[in-house]
Design an enzyme around this catalytic site. Structure first.
Site, mmCIF file in Angstrom:
data_model
loop_
_atom_site.group_PDB
_atom_site.id
_atom_site.type_symbol
_atom_site.label_atom_id
_atom_site.label_comp_id
_atom_site.label_asym_id
_atom_site.label_seq_id
_atom_site.Cartn_x
_atom_site.Cartn_y
_atom_site.Cartn_z
ATOM 1 N N CYS A 117 0.869 -1.338 -0.007
ATOM 2 C CA CYS A 117 0.055 0.044 0.091
ATOM 3 C C CYS A 117 0.927 1.313 -0.094
ATOM 4 C CB CYS A 117 -0.891 0.032 1.267
ATOM 5 S SG CYS A 117 -2.291 0.910 1.044
ATOM 6 N N HIS A 136 -3.788 -4.714 -0.174
ATOM 7 C CA HIS A 136 -3.513 -5.114 1.114
ATOM 8 C C HIS A 136 -3.600 -6.783 0.874
ATOM 9 C CE1 HIS A 136 -2.987 -1.870 3.908
ATOM 10 N NE2 HIS A 136 -3.887 -1.372 3.028
ATOM 11 N N GLU A 171 -2.849 -9.199 3.007
ATOM 12 C CA GLU A 171 -3.061 -9.633 4.339
ATOM 13 C C GLU A 171 -4.681 -9.487 4.593
ATOM 14 O OE1 GLU A 171 -2.365 -5.264 5.291
ATOM 15 O OE2 GLU A 171 -1.762 -6.950 3.843
#
Length: 201
Positions: A79, A181, A183
Site C-alpha cells: 500500500c 493489502h 493480508e
C-alpha cells in the site's frame, strides 16, 4: 526471517498472522541490525506519505532500506509502503520517497469515489514468481487515495481498473510492491505473501 519495518504505519497484526499462516517467520522491528540480518523485508504503510517518509528518516531506517535493497535483499512494499519505494509523491505537497524505483504517486482520478475501498480484480501484464497460483481476474482488497501515476511499464506485473489503470503489483529484481493489502485479501492474499517468501530462498 522477514523484518517488518516498524515505523508507526498502522496495525500490522493481520500481516504477521498471514505470514505465520503460510509458514513465514516475521519480526516487527525498527532495529537496523535485525533488518540487516533478515532474509527479506516488508515495508507496510497506512496513512500519509509525508509522515511515513519523515518517520523512516527520523528512525534512521531510510538509509538502511536503501542499502539493503542495493544489496539485493528481497523487499516488499505494501500500500503506502509501495509508494514509498518510488521517487516522489504529490500527496498534500511534493515529497521525496526512497528512490529505489523510478516514478511518482498522485491522487486517484476524481471521476470515482476516493478513497478507493473495496475488492477489485487483477489484470496481469507479465509473468512473475509473485503471480504463482494467482489467476487473471483474482480479487484483492484496496484501501487508498493515491496510486502510481508514472512508473516503468516494464516493471508492471499486474494492474486494477479504478478511474483508470491502477498499478497493483510491480517488481524490479528484488524489489516488489503491492498497492492493495494482501493480508486482507483472503486466500489469494496469503498465496501472494507465500510467493514473496519464495523470493527469499
Amino acid at each position: 526471517m522477514i523484518a517488518i519495518i516498524d515505523y508507526g504505519a498502522g496495525n500490522i497484526k493481520s500481516l504477521q498472522f498471514g505470514l505465520t499462516k503460510v509458514g513465514l517467520d516475521s519480526r516487527l522491528t525498527a532495529d537496523p541490525d535485525i533488518i540487516r540480518q533478515s532474509d527479506g523485508i516488508i515495508l507496510p504503510g497506512v496513512g500519509a506519505f509525508r509522515g511515513a517518509i519523515n518517520a523512516l528518516h527520523d528512525l534512521g531506517l531510510a538509509n538502511v532500506l536503501q542499502k539493503e535493497a542495493a544489496n539485493k535483499k528481497p523487499l516488499l512494499g505494501i500500500c503506502l509502503g509501495m509508494q514509498l519505494l518510488y521517487e516522489t509523491s504529490y500527496e498534500d505537497g511534493e515529497w521525496d520517497g526512497l528512490g529505489l524505483l523510478r516514478g511518482e504517486a498522485g491522487r486517484i482520478n476524481d471521476s470515482v469515489k476516493v478513497p478507493h475501498m473495496g475488492w477489485n480484480t487483477l489484470n496481469h501484464h507479465k509473468n512473475s514468481l509473485l503471480l504463482n497460483g494467482i489467476p487473471e481476474d483474482t480479487y484483492v482488497y484496496f484501501v487508498h487515495s493515491y496510486a502510481l501515476k508514472t512508473y516503468n511499464p516494464d516493471e508492471l506485473i499486474s494492474s486494477a481498473s479504478y478511474g483508470g489503470e491502477v498499478p497493483a503489483i510491480v517488481q524490479k529484481d528484488n524489489l516488489a510492491g503491492m498497492q492493495f493489502h494482501p493480508e486482507k485479501s483472503g486466500a489469494a492474499g496469503l498465496q501472494l505473501l507465500k510467493n514473496f517468501g519464495a523470493m527469499l530462498s
